[in-house]
Design an enzyme around this catalytic site. Structure first.
Site, mmCIF file in Angstrom:
data_model
loop_
_atom_site.group_PDB
_atom_site.id
_atom_site.type_symbol
_atom_site.label_atom_id
_atom_site.label_comp_id
_atom_site.label_asym_id
_atom_site.label_seq_id
_atom_site.Cartn_x
_atom_site.Cartn_y
_atom_site.Cartn_z
ATOM 1 N N LYS A 22 39.541 37.104 34.328
ATOM 2 C CA LYS A 22 40.818 36.610 34.893
ATOM 3 C C LYS A 22 41.136 37.315 36.209
ATOM 4 O O LYS A 22 41.494 36.661 37.187
ATOM 5 C CB LYS A 22 41.954 36.871 33.896
ATOM 6 C CG LYS A 22 43.339 36.665 34.487
ATOM 7 C CD LYS A 22 44.450 36.903 33.497
ATOM 8 C CE LYS A 22 44.916 38.328 33.359
ATOM 9 N NZ LYS A 22 45.813 38.805 34.428
ATOM 10 N N ASN A 23 40.990 38.628 36.241
ATOM 11 C CA ASN A 23 41.457 39.380 37.403
ATOM 12 C C ASN A 23 40.493 39.345 38.584
ATOM 13 O O ASN A 23 40.773 39.930 39.634
ATOM 14 C CB ASN A 23 41.806 40.819 37.004
ATOM 15 C CG ASN A 23 43.092 40.860 36.197
ATOM 16 O OD1 ASN A 23 43.801 39.860 36.106
ATOM 17 N ND2 ASN A 23 43.384 42.011 35.598
ATOM 18 N N CYS A 126 58.516 43.348 36.216
ATOM 19 C CA CYS A 126 57.988 42.627 35.064
ATOM 20 C C CYS A 126 57.939 43.573 33.875
ATOM 21 O O CYS A 126 58.273 44.752 33.995
ATOM 22 C CB CYS A 126 56.628 42.019 35.353
ATOM 23 S SG CYS A 126 55.305 43.192 35.335
ATOM 24 N N ARG A 131 56.644 47.572 39.430
ATOM 25 C CA ARG A 131 55.560 46.965 40.202
ATOM 26 C C ARG A 131 55.976 46.529 41.614
ATOM 27 O O ARG A 131 56.027 45.330 41.932
ATOM 28 C CB ARG A 131 54.930 45.800 39.428
ATOM 29 C CG ARG A 131 54.368 46.247 38.101
ATOM 30 C CD ARG A 131 53.707 45.134 37.338
ATOM 31 N NE ARG A 131 52.368 44.825 37.803
ATOM 32 C CZ ARG A 131 51.635 43.826 37.316
ATOM 33 N NH1 ARG A 131 52.114 43.050 36.386
ATOM 34 N NH2 ARG A 131 50.420 43.619 37.768
ATOM 35 N N ASP A 316 44.658 48.315 31.243
ATOM 36 C CA ASP A 316 44.639 47.012 30.564
ATOM 37 C C ASP A 316 43.997 47.076 29.174
ATOM 38 O O ASP A 316 43.970 46.071 28.462
ATOM 39 C CB ASP A 316 43.916 45.961 31.431
ATOM 40 C CG ASP A 316 44.744 45.560 32.642
ATOM 41 O OD1 ASP A 316 45.954 45.855 32.666
ATOM 42 O OD2 ASP A 316 44.169 44.943 33.569
ATOM 43 N N ARG A 408 47.652 33.315 28.613
ATOM 44 C CA ARG A 408 47.525 33.640 30.036
ATOM 45 C C ARG A 408 46.200 34.325 30.317
ATOM 46 O O ARG A 408 45.658 34.186 31.411
ATOM 47 C CB ARG A 408 48.651 34.584 30.466
ATOM 48 C CG ARG A 408 50.018 33.960 30.399
ATOM 49 C CD ARG A 408 51.032 34.875 31.000
ATOM 50 N NE ARG A 408 50.761 35.048 32.423
ATOM 51 C CZ ARG A 408 51.608 35.601 33.277
ATOM 52 N NH1 ARG A 408 52.765 36.029 32.851
ATOM 53 N NH2 ARG A 408 51.289 35.722 34.537
#
Ligand code: EPU
Length: 429
Positions: A22-23, A126, A131, A316, A408
């Site tokens: 994803k990243n 968030c 952030r 993560d 997501r």
């Protein structure tokens, strides 16, 4: 809203295919804005965040075509996107879109570099912390942009184009590094980025940009040198495997017990996490298919871990490791140094019977003999999946609410775990 129901206590055996990261996918899609030619991306995961970014790019005038399935292809093969930003019709990224996904703020850099102007909503805080984006703005200023904040928007201008410069990040930032590289690729002259993020996704995006004609050296190290070019062209690139998905399933097997091959996984992308699993007495071995993870019988040993930028243990995977350590034989400590507030899973894990104490950025986890299923929910992606991991070992039924967080970032999670023997199902509505 969908929920996931798990009945704990089943071991996991078989093969789990690892999807594209994803990243890496998100910045790769954003990099398409740098050229008027088509960028083809292979191995793109089917994720809600990818769909959302398609919508955000669409707003700028980007056309995205998804290739149909070829013969023999299954859902385990990623999708292929053909992305064309032939004409950019709008250089504003509105609040309604940027607030849904923070990484969409990164469109600032390619829009500014190619169009000489960009107006992008500030993303706001968030669930995992405040952030800020001050370092991303600083990087654009170092490349000659004039930047104002107006009505909640970052307005950046470089009417005569960006020019190369020196960027020294006071703190390692993944988004700052991605945006600095993208902007510098189309700037006049040479840019040197110091204290750059070394995450593998940075190197993957830089590799794709070089295929597009950029001249980037040193991506993957803390000093990156970019010689700007006048124009970038189309290219084809396959997204690297997702190291966070890999680590997550490794911890799921470690938690539930069993023997799994994580297909397509690359050990060098998550060596720090593999080392920690080794210390926890989980067997992790590279194979020619990917990575094999097994735990048969023996108890889990406690660990001491501090999260930090790559190549250290990733933030993560912090929530997933914490879930695992709730069942270790002894007391573990996990220190979170990347985000100041990334502990939302602690209270939810406690609902399952975990014993965790928080003291600022440090969590003390006292292993318990058994977790017990309960309804839980989490407010971010990695926290949600830590609850899935806990549920796999909890006695009885765990219901994980707010599944959209999982969608997501994890492709067909219940299918991948279910095929290996987990009692897991999605409850609709
Ligand atoms: N920071 C600043 N100022 C800035 C930018 C960052 O102070 O201008 C701070 C942040 O607040 C944080 C630290 O620097 O404390 C690191 O943030 P970074 O910029 O590296 O994070 P990011 O680029 O916003 C990416 C990933 C995150 C991952 C972090 C850290 C993507 C799309 N997102 O975020 O992934 O946690 O790097 O590795 O690549 C996730 O996938 O669940 C996720 C949150």
């Amino acid at each position: 809203m969908d929920r996931i129901r798990i009945v704990g206590g089943r071991r996991l055996n078989g093969t789990i295919p690892i999807s594209g990261a994803k990243n890496a996918t998100l910045p790769l899609m954003i990099a398409s804005l740098l050229t008027d030619e088509t960028l083809i991306l292979d191995n793109v995961p089917r994720l809600a965040d990818v769909g959302l970014l398609e919508q955000i790019l669409g707003n700028h005038g980007v056309d995205i075509m998804v290739s149909g399935k070829r013969a023999g292809e299954t859902a385990d093969h990623g999708q292929t996107l053909h992305i064309s930003a032939a004409s950019i019709v709008d250089t504003t990224a509105p609040y309604e879109l940027v607030s849904k996904m923070r990484a969409s703020f990164w469109v600032l850099a390619p829009l500014l570099a190619r169009m000489g102007t960009a107006r992008v909503s500030l993303p706001g805080g968030c669930a995992i912390g405040t952030r800020p984006v001050d370092l991303l703005i600083m990087a654009m200023q170092q490349l000659g942009a004039e930047v104002d904040i107006d009505g909640g928007y970052v307005v950046a201008r470089a009417p005569h184009g960006l020019r190369g410069g020196g960027i020294v990040f006071p703190k390692v930032t993944v988004g700052g590094t991605h945006t600095a590289i993208m902007a510098a690729s189309l700037a006049r002259g040479t840019t040197v980025i110091d204290n750059a993020a070394r995450e593998p996704e940075i190197a993957d995006v830089a590799e794709c940009l070089n295929k597009m004609g950029a001249r980037i050296a040193g991506a993957g190290t803390s000093r990156i040198v970019i010689e700007g070019v006048i124009k970038l062209h189309g290219a084809r690139h396959a997204v690297l495997p997702d190291r966070i998905e890999t680590g997550t399933y490794a911890m799921a097997v470690a938690m539930a017990g069993g023997d799994i091959v994580l297909q397509n996984a690359r050990p060098e992308l998550l060596q720090a996490a593999i080392d920690v699993l080794g210390q926890a007495a989980v067997s992790v071995t590279p194979t020619n298919q990917g990575i094999r993870v097994a735990r048969n019988g023996g108890s889990l040993a406690p660990v001491e871990v501090t999260t930090a930028p790559f190549p250290e243990f990733p933030t993560d995977l912090q929530a997933q490791l914490m879930a695992l350590m709730t069942r270790a034989h002894g007391t573990s400590h996990i220190v979170e140094t990347v985000f100041e507030n990334r502990f939302m899973h602690v209270q939810e894990l406690a609902r399952l019977g975990a014993r965790i104490q928080l003291d600022g950025e440090r969590a003390t986890i006292e292993g318990v003999a058994q977790l017990k299923g309960a309804p839980v929910m989490a407010t971010d992606l990695r926290a949600s999946v830590s609850l899935i991991i806990a549920g796999l070992a909890a006695e009885g039924e765990t219901i994980v609410n707010r599944v959209y967080h999982l969608d997501r970032g994890f492709e067909r999670l219940e299918d991948k775990l279910g095929r290996c023997g987990a009692a897991i199902e999605r409850l609709s509505g």
